[in-house]
Design an enzyme around this catalytic site. Sequence first.
Site, PDB file in Angstrom:
ATOM      1  N   ARG A   1      30.064  14.312  40.479  1.00 18.26           N
ATOM      2  CA  ARG A   1      31.536  14.167  40.523  1.00 18.26           C
ATOM      3  C   ARG A   1      32.207  14.514  39.198  1.00 18.26           C
ATOM      4  NH1 ARG A   1      29.945   9.430  43.183  1.00 18.26           N
ATOM      5  NH2 ARG A   1      30.088   9.640  45.458  1.00 18.26           N
TER       6      ARG A   1
ATOM      7  N   HIS B   1      45.232  41.768  44.726  1.00 20.28           N
ATOM      8  CA  HIS B   1      44.233  41.086  45.555  1.00 20.28           C
ATOM      9  C   HIS B   1      44.008  41.813  46.874  1.00 20.28           C
ATOM     10  CE1 HIS B   1      44.734  36.951  43.401  1.00 20.28           C
ATOM     11  NE2 HIS B   1      43.751  37.653  42.879  1.00 20.28           N
TER      12      HIS B   1
ATOM     13  N   LYS C   1      41.016  26.503  36.309  1.00 17.74           N
ATOM     14  CA  LYS C   1      40.733  26.855  37.699  1.00 17.74           C
ATOM     15  C   LYS C   1      39.282  27.287  37.806  1.00 17.74           C
ATOM     16  CE  LYS C   1      45.041  28.486  39.801  1.00 17.74           C
ATOM     17  NZ  LYS C   1      45.646  29.682  40.443  1.00 17.74           N
TER      18      LYS C   1
ATOM     19  N   ASN D   1      50.644  35.337  38.511  1.00 17.25           N
ATOM     20  CA  ASN D   1      50.251  36.203  39.628  1.00 17.25           C
ATOM     21  C   ASN D   1      50.909  37.572  39.588  1.00 17.25           C
ATOM     22  OD1 ASN D   1      48.507  34.371  40.828  1.00 17.25           O
ATOM     23  ND2 ASN D   1      50.189  33.338  41.877  1.00 17.25           N
TER      24      ASN D   1
ATOM     25  N   HIS E   1      38.762  43.859  39.153  1.00 21.95           N
ATOM     26  CA  HIS E   1      39.966  43.038  39.251  1.00 21.95           C
ATOM     27  C   HIS E   1      41.083  43.577  38.354  1.00 21.95           C
ATOM     28  CE1 HIS E   1      42.461  39.484  39.733  1.00 21.95           C
ATOM     29  NE2 HIS E   1      42.467  39.306  38.426  1.00 21.95           N
TER      30      HIS E   1
ATOM     31  N   LYS F   1      48.796  32.229  28.326  1.00 23.10           N
ATOM     32  CA  LYS F   1      48.229  31.589  29.504  1.00 23.10           C
ATOM     33  C   LYS F   1      48.245  30.076  29.337  1.00 23.10           C
ATOM     34  CE  LYS F   1      45.291  31.167  33.188  1.00 23.10           C
ATOM     35  NZ  LYS F   1      44.216  31.790  33.941  1.00 23.10           N
TER      36      LYS F   1
ATOM     37  N   GLU G   1      44.637  42.317  31.892  1.00 20.22           N
ATOM     38  CA  GLU G   1      45.229  40.967  31.940  1.00 20.22           C
ATOM     39  C   GLU G   1      45.995  40.663  30.647  1.00 20.22           C
ATOM     40  OE1 GLU G   1      45.304  38.712  34.468  1.00 20.22           O
ATOM     41  OE2 GLU G   1      43.528  39.048  35.710  1.00 20.22           O
TER      42      GLU G   1
ATOM     43  N   ARG H   1      53.445  28.321  37.108  1.00 24.34           N
ATOM     44  CA  ARG H   1      52.137  28.980  36.995  1.00 24.34           C
ATOM     45  C   ARG H   1      52.053  30.249  37.848  1.00 24.34           C
ATOM     46  NH1 ARG H   1      46.381  25.932  36.105  1.00 24.34           N
ATOM     47  NH2 ARG H   1      45.095  27.789  36.069  1.00 24.34           N
TER      48      ARG H   1
ATOM     49  N   GLU I   1      49.817  24.467  39.514  1.00 23.77           N
ATOM     50  CA  GLU I   1      50.507  25.547  40.197  1.00 23.77           C
ATOM     51  C   GLU I   1      51.519  25.065  41.224  1.00 23.77           C
ATOM     52  OE1 GLU I   1      47.939  28.785  41.211  1.00 23.77           O
ATOM     53  OE2 GLU I   1      49.586  30.021  41.880  1.00 23.77           O
TER      54      GLU I   1
ATOM     55  N   HIS J   1      49.294  40.531  41.083  1.00 22.48           N
ATOM     56  CA  HIS J   1      48.121  40.044  41.809  1.00 22.48           C
ATOM     57  C   HIS J   1      48.273  40.073  43.324  1.00 22.48           C
ATOM     58  CE1 HIS J   1      46.663  38.989  37.898  1.00 22.48           C
ATOM     59  NE2 HIS J   1      45.593  38.391  38.372  1.00 22.48           N
TER      60      HIS J   1
HETATM   61  N1  LIG Z   1      39.498  31.006  36.848  1.00 19.22           N
HETATM   62  C1  LIG Z   1      40.484  31.841  36.639  1.00 19.22           C
HETATM   63  O1  LIG Z   1      41.586  31.448  36.253  1.00 19.22           O
HETATM   64  C2  LIG Z   1      40.243  33.318  36.829  1.00 19.22           C
HETATM   65  C3  LIG Z   1      41.199  34.231  36.400  1.00 19.22           C
HETATM   66  C4  LIG Z   1      40.916  35.592  36.544  1.00 19.22           C
HETATM   67  C5  LIG Z   1      39.720  35.994  37.117  1.00 19.22           C
HETATM   68  N2  LIG Z   1      38.819  35.063  37.529  1.00 19.22           N
HETATM   69  C6  LIG Z   1      37.535  35.443  38.104  1.00 19.22           C
HETATM   70  O2  LIG Z   1      36.821  36.145  37.100  1.00 19.22           O
HETATM   71  C7  LIG Z   1      35.912  37.053  37.712  1.00 19.22           C
HETATM   72  C8  LIG Z   1      36.020  38.368  37.005  1.00 19.22           C
HETATM   73  O3  LIG Z   1      35.718  38.149  35.647  1.00 19.22           O
HETATM   74  P1  LIG Z   1      35.002  39.256  34.763  1.00 19.22           P
HETATM   75  O4  LIG Z   1      35.759  40.510  34.858  1.00 19.22           O
HETATM   76  O5  LIG Z   1      34.770  38.654  33.437  1.00 19.22           O
HETATM   77  O6  LIG Z   1      33.671  39.508  35.620  1.00 19.22           O
HETATM   78  P2  LIG Z   1      32.129  39.283  35.381  1.00 19.22           P
HETATM   79  O7  LIG Z   1      31.847  37.910  34.934  1.00 19.22           O
HETATM   80  O8  LIG Z   1      31.465  39.723  36.623  1.00 19.22           O
HETATM   81  O9  LIG Z   1      31.792  40.301  34.192  1.00 19.22           O
HETATM   82  C9  LIG Z   1      31.911  41.674  34.402  1.00 19.22           C
HETATM   83  C10 LIG Z   1      30.597  42.419  34.138  1.00 19.22           C
HETATM   84  O10 LIG Z   1      30.353  42.454  32.743  1.00 19.22           O
HETATM   85  C11 LIG Z   1      29.059  41.959  32.450  1.00 19.22           C
HETATM   86  N3  LIG Z   1      29.177  41.343  31.135  1.00 19.22           N
HETATM   87  C12 LIG Z   1      29.761  40.183  30.807  1.00 19.22           C
HETATM   88  N4  LIG Z   1      29.776  40.004  29.495  1.00 19.22           N
HETATM   89  C13 LIG Z   1      29.168  41.091  28.953  1.00 19.22           C
HETATM   90  C14 LIG Z   1      28.895  41.503  27.634  1.00 19.22           C
HETATM   91  N5  LIG Z   1      29.292  40.773  26.580  1.00 19.22           N
HETATM   92  N6  LIG Z   1      28.238  42.657  27.452  1.00 19.22           N
HETATM   93  C15 LIG Z   1      27.887  43.427  28.515  1.00 19.22           C
HETATM   94  N7  LIG Z   1      28.142  43.105  29.773  1.00 19.22           N
HETATM   95  C16 LIG Z   1      28.778  41.937  29.992  1.00 19.22           C
HETATM   96  C17 LIG Z   1      28.740  41.043  33.565  1.00 19.22           C
HETATM   97  O11 LIG Z   1      27.332  40.883  33.732  1.00 19.22           O
HETATM   98  C18 LIG Z   1      29.377  41.763  34.752  1.00 19.22           C
HETATM   99  O12 LIG Z   1      28.494  42.751  35.200  1.00 19.22           O
HETATM  100  C19 LIG Z   1      36.299  37.091  39.186  1.00 19.22           C
HETATM  101  O13 LIG Z   1      35.338  36.353  39.925  1.00 19.22           O
HETATM  102  C20 LIG Z   1      37.648  36.384  39.252  1.00 19.22           C
HETATM  103  O14 LIG Z   1      37.853  35.706  40.466  1.00 19.22           O
HETATM  104  C21 LIG Z   1      39.062  33.745  37.395  1.00 19.22           C
HETATM  105 ZN   LIG Z   2      43.783  38.060  37.308  1.00 21.09          ZN
END
Ligand SMILES: NC(=O)c1ccc[n+]([C@@H]2O[C@H](COP(=O)([O-])OP(=O)(O)OC[C@H]3O[C@@H](n4cnc5c(N)ncnc54)[C@H](O)[C@@H]3O)[C@@H](O)[C@H]2O)c1
Ligand SMILES: [Zn+2]
Lengths: 364, 364
Positions: B123, B253, B144, B246, B266, B228, B186, B242, B238, B249
Amino acid sequence: MKQLNVDLGDRSYPIYIGDGIIEQIGSYFAKHQISSRSPIMVITDDNVASLHLKKVTTHLLESGYKVVEYIVPAGEMSKSLSVLEQIIGKALDAGLDRTSTIIALGGGVVGDLAGFVAASFMRGVKFVQIPTTILAHDSSVGGKVAVNHPKAKNIIGAFHQPQIVLYDTSTLKTLPEREIKAGLSEMIKHGLIWDAEFSKWIDENAEKLLSLDAEALEYGLYNGCKIKSHVVSEDEREHGLRAILNFGHTIGHALEAVAHYNQLLHGEAIAIGMVGAAKLSVRLGYPERIYTETKAAMKKYGLPIQIPGHLDIDEIMKAMLHDKKFKEGKVVFTILKDIGEAHIQSGISIDLIREIVEELRWEE
Amino acid sequence: MKQLNVDLGDRSYPIYIGDGIIEQIGSYFAKHQISSRSPIMVITDDNVASLHLKKVTTHLLESGYKVVEYIVPAGEMSKSLSVLEQIIGKALDAGLDRTSTIIALGGGVVGDLAGFVAASFMRGVKFVQIPTTILAHDSSVGGKVAVNHPKAKNIIGAFHQPQIVLYDTSTLKTLPEREIKAGLSEMIKHGLIWDAEFSKWIDENAEKLLSLDAEALEYGLYNGCKIKSHVVSEDEREHGLRAILNFGHTIGHALEAVAHYNQLLHGEAIAIGMVGAAKLSVRLGYPERIYTETKAAMKKYGLPIQIPGHLDIDEIMKAMLHDKKFKEGKVVFTILKDIGEAHIQSGISIDLIREIVEELRWEE
Ligand SMILES: NC(=O)c1ccc[n+]([C@@H]2O[C@H](COP(=O)([O-])OP(=O)(O)OC[C@H]3O[C@@H](n4cnc5c(N)ncnc54)[C@H](O)[C@@H]3O)[C@@H](O)[C@H]2O)c1
Ligand SMILES: [Zn+2]
Ligand SMILES: NC(=O)c1ccc[n+]([C@@H]2O[C@H](COP(=O)([O-])OP(=O)(O)OC[C@H]3O[C@@H](n4cnc5c(N)ncnc54)[C@H](O)[C@@H]3O)[C@@H](O)[C@H]2O)c1
Ligand SMILES: [Zn+2]
């Protein structure tokens, strides 16, 4: 009809307890901001569905709600991530969204499962509890929700408080006798840890409670919920005081685990556990009556006090040492200083616990 | 080295941004009450593991932590309940308990997954983010966390704030070029919705940011996180403000979904979406420069602005109408009133949106 408020700042909510509350469900929902704009989902199990679901759904439809039903198999196995994933799939198909409400209709299993659905679906939506077991007077208060992991119970979850709890005592009439007794075990616990007077009342009203006398039930459930909610209000996230609710549970949980969760009901296991914790209290120097009265209560309510012969003591001790309440080899235990006065004592020797567990094997 | 505070009452936490922070991980952990009594778990993906895990683990072991590593396959598929269940199984086997900390080492995928593990294990336990992508300057702030359901992204989750965020910009040097650009998308968004001056700075420093100049990165990530965190502090759950995050987005999306989450990153999808939302802003009467400058920024950073030809417009519109930001057939959209000034506008006609989506097909 009795009403009680669980006091948790902006997460406060009321509990309504009484005979026939479900008939007024529409007005309770309206009064407590349950939106009818998006569909709502009622989660229940197959036993409860055949007995009480129609009534609930009918009243909700009459009050203008779009109702989606989800029925899980009765029993602990439904508290799993895979059931949660299926429920959320149905919720998405049915168009539930962030303004939807999830309703638990059932005992602690349905409450814990539906509560974790509500906590995690779209990062949290509104939640209503409609408890249908006596045990649920405990599980529906306090906001602990969870599913099980194959390796451990209640290990994946959240704190998610309901919007309202609607406790319709008329639903309890269909409970099997064994479930009635097991549920009353938690009520006895609430008296023992917090309120000597209530303990006395429970002792004097065994016959009425066991026969589900409406007035006695209302009073007993009200007081049980009140004690639980009082403790929870003081310590929502179990940093300290809330641990007194674990009275009887350290040994009880170990018994449930060793009995593979299918031989002892939770209330039965903790009945034995409470006798053990009462024995321990006396051994630590507190009055003898703690033990005699605890044991007498269990007997009066037809609850077990003896560890079943086929359960292995080594296994029980091992299960107990895995329990999260044991820190760094030191044993923390909830004991009583007197009837109505619980206390969390640390630094208790494991040998002493083992002695007591061995004695519980021959308790009578 | 820069430090920033995310202001959320008793859930406030600091973000440290700078080159080589991981070398000091032990002292950051000690300073921020990460207990070494129970084992801690580092969750990462296989790409990041081969590049940066050893460094993290070594420094933690040297500082007296018992470290359990969990490596998931890189990619969105790892954000699932079944991976979560496996991780928790390992955590139980390794003896993690309520005082343990879960650490995310990686991009948004690992951050979201590990964050939901931390939110739900027993939890809720402590959580630390060590972001290794530029995109994660967004995902690591705000609390989030979520996994995906086969039917929808990020639909099972929680709000769970980290204890600290340690952003070591040296880890970014190993990022593939496409991920660098997508992450900067972003950052561009944060400028556009909140801070015209920062937007201008981003425009002037494209070359430095794209080549990962240490000083520029530190400044850009710091400002991105600051915007942010400012928005999140005002509206953690949100309810209103917040939603300006988006921007881009809603269309973005839908594009990701129709492209089955494996053709557009993304950051790329929202780049196209931001151009669309900027177009819409102008169509609703706001200054022309919103569109020209948004589009120019995407081009300068090598981000896409055109909807790929093989994606079907009807499918995109359908995906968008399933999006939770559409309520009762009315369309709510985050637009700009000017560069640096976002606004949530409701009651926009679906026909107008469709027109703009169709134009994005030919954008150049
Ligand atoms: N929680 C939130 O507020 C929020 C906001 C935006 C996006 N997201 C989520 O984030 C995800 C996308 O994030 P992302 O773009 O970081 O994706 P990711 O974590 O998949 O990373 C992208 C790629 O880069 C590689 N990678 C990561 N760090 C590296 C490094 N230092 N050197 C080489 N390769 C590296 C990873 O293995 C992956 O293949 C999605 O699932 C999305 O839903 C969440
Ligand atoms: Zn985003
Ligand atoms: N969240 C908490 O704080 C908390 C506290 C205590 C227990 N629990 C959990 O609660 C669960 C046990 O709760 P429970 O004892 O209510 O179990 P339960 O929900 O399994 O109900 C017991 C049995 O009674 C049946 N039943 C329920 N209502 C009925 C009715 N009105 N008539 C006929 N049959 C009915 C059920 O189908 C089931 O077979 C465990 O999973 C335990 O972990 C949670
Ligand atoms: Zn209990």
